[in-house]
Design a protein around this motif. Structure first.
Motif, mmCIF file in Angstrom:
data_model
loop_
_atom_site.group_PDB
_atom_site.id
_atom_site.type_symbol
_atom_site.label_atom_id
_atom_site.label_comp_id
_atom_site.label_asym_id
_atom_site.label_seq_id
_atom_site.Cartn_x
_atom_site.Cartn_y
_atom_site.Cartn_z
ATOM 1 N N ALA A 42 0.844 -1.201 0.000
ATOM 2 C CA ALA A 42 0.000 0.000 0.000
ATOM 3 C C ALA A 42 0.875 1.245 0.000
ATOM 4 O O ALA A 42 1.978 1.246 0.532
ATOM 5 C CB ALA A 42 -0.914 -0.008 1.209
ATOM 6 N N SER A 43 0.386 2.318 -0.608
ATOM 7 C CA SER A 43 1.145 3.557 -0.621
ATOM 8 C C SER A 43 0.466 4.631 0.208
ATOM 9 O O SER A 43 1.088 5.581 0.616
ATOM 10 C CB SER A 43 1.305 4.054 -2.059
ATOM 11 N N TYR A 44 -0.813 4.476 0.466
ATOM 12 C CA TYR A 44 -1.591 5.515 1.129
ATOM 13 C C TYR A 44 -1.217 5.583 2.603
ATOM 14 O O TYR A 44 -1.263 4.590 3.313
ATOM 15 C CB TYR A 44 -3.066 5.185 0.983
ATOM 16 N N GLY A 103 12.089 11.156 -3.554
ATOM 17 C CA GLY A 103 11.180 10.018 -3.661
ATOM 18 C C GLY A 103 9.760 10.538 -3.706
ATOM 19 O O GLY A 103 9.463 11.615 -3.193
ATOM 20 N N PHE A 104 8.866 9.791 -4.326
ATOM 21 C CA PHE A 104 7.475 10.237 -4.399
ATOM 22 C C PHE A 104 6.559 9.037 -4.225
ATOM 23 O O PHE A 104 6.639 8.047 -4.967
ATOM 24 C CB PHE A 104 7.190 10.920 -5.736
ATOM 25 N N ASN A 105 5.689 9.148 -3.226
ATOM 26 C CA ASN A 105 4.710 8.107 -2.991
ATOM 27 C C ASN A 105 3.350 8.727 -2.724
ATOM 28 O O ASN A 105 2.522 8.135 -2.044
ATOM 29 C CB ASN A 105 5.152 7.238 -1.810
ATOM 30 N N VAL A 159 4.333 16.217 0.423
ATOM 31 C CA VAL A 159 4.734 15.080 -0.398
ATOM 32 C C VAL A 159 5.285 14.001 0.521
ATOM 33 O O VAL A 159 6.011 14.287 1.485
ATOM 34 C CB VAL A 159 5.802 15.495 -1.424
ATOM 35 N N THR A 160 4.936 12.754 0.235
ATOM 36 C CA THR A 160 5.459 11.656 1.020
ATOM 37 C C THR A 160 6.263 10.709 0.142
ATOM 38 O O THR A 160 5.875 10.422 -0.993
ATOM 39 C CB THR A 160 4.328 10.928 1.763
ATOM 40 N N TYR A 190 7.412 7.310 4.669
ATOM 41 C CA TYR A 190 6.464 7.573 5.737
ATOM 42 C C TYR A 190 6.321 9.061 6.036
ATOM 43 O O TYR A 190 5.224 9.568 6.167
ATOM 44 C CB TYR A 190 6.919 6.857 7.023
ATOM 45 N N LYS A 191 7.465 9.750 6.165
ATOM 46 C CA LYS A 191 7.389 11.138 6.613
ATOM 47 C C LYS A 191 6.836 12.038 5.511
ATOM 48 O O LYS A 191 6.941 11.736 4.315
ATOM 49 C CB LYS A 191 8.765 11.628 7.050
ATOM 50 N N TYR A 192 6.245 13.133 5.944
ATOM 51 C CA TYR A 192 5.757 14.154 5.022
ATOM 52 C C TYR A 192 6.815 15.244 4.880
ATOM 53 O O TYR A 192 7.495 15.599 5.838
ATOM 54 C CB TYR A 192 4.504 14.832 5.582
#
Lengths: 118, 108
Positions: free
Chosen positions: A102-104, B28-30, B90-91, B94-96
């Motif tokens: 999951a990415s959310y 990184g981009f999630n 942007v995440t 885990y961190k924003y």
């Protein structure tokens, strides 16, 4: 369901004193984060707990800051000794465990603790 | 480096439409989140985009273009209660990573 709570809402201390901030995440959330917003700047990441373990503490400014999450429930962030530049709003956030693939990762934020160091 | 840019302040009239832009450069981009924050309160979730395109949710919509590193939040039929700060985050894992936020003032 109760949201993320933080205590105190405000704290005014003198330079050199010690302050401990507390965060109670949403019940059952494994992930707990601390962020800080210094006046006029963006909210910046401090550290991330998964249960009681520190997953990432790359944002902690220096060794005057100590975060703990004993038992994997609430967390404390202690600043000792406090300096003028530590003034700002400290936010805590929590999120549930992310399932594989999951990415959310929506994070639920508390209202913050406004720390003023004089 | 990592950088997220938003306008500092915007003003719009009640009933109008406003678009708040966010550009980002991250390692990184999630996914990209938009949060709303009223003064002295907790940031609250508005939207999440991870694929290109538009996500609509009532009066609020959010758009993402990953190739351009660009997102916008569109607020329609503005109400006085929409006066708040809007945070782009942007995440990667885990961190924003946050932008400085856009303070929106809605005028009667």
């Amino acid at each position: 369901e109760a949201g993320v709570t933080q205590f105190p809402s405000h704290s005014v201390i003198e330079k050199g004193q010690t302050v401990t901030l507390r965060c109670d995440p949403i019940s059952g959330h494994d992930n707990l984060y601390w962020y800080r917003r210094v006046m006029g700047k963006e909210i910046k990441f401090l550290l991330h707990f998964v249960k009681e373990s520190k997953q990432d503490e790359s944002g902690m400014p220096n060794n005057r800051f100590l975060a703990e999450r004993t038992g994997g429930t609430y967390s404390t962030l202690k600043v000792q000794p406090a300096e003028l530049e530590d003034s700002g709003v400290y936010f805590c956030a929590s999120s549930p465990r992310i399932r594989g693939g999951a990415s959310y990762n929506e994070q639920f934020f508390g209202p913050g603790t406004r720390l003023t160091v004089l | 480096g990592q950088n997220i840019d938003q306008p500092t302040e915007m003003t719009a009239t009640e009933g109008a439409i406003v678009q708040i832009n966010c550009t980002y450069q991250t390692s990184g981009f999630n996914g990209l989140f938009w949060y709303q924050q009223h003064a002295g309160e907790a940031p609250t979730f508005l939207s999440y985009n991870v694929l290109d395109g538009l996500e609509e949710k009532g009066r609020f919509s959010s758009f993402l273009s990953r190739s351009k590193g660009y997102s916008y939040l569109l607020l329609k039929e503005l109400q006085m209660k929409d006066s708040a700060s809007y945070l782009c985050a942007v995440t990667g894992t885990y961190k924003y990573i946050f932008g400085t936020g856009t303070r929106l003032k809605v005028l009667a």
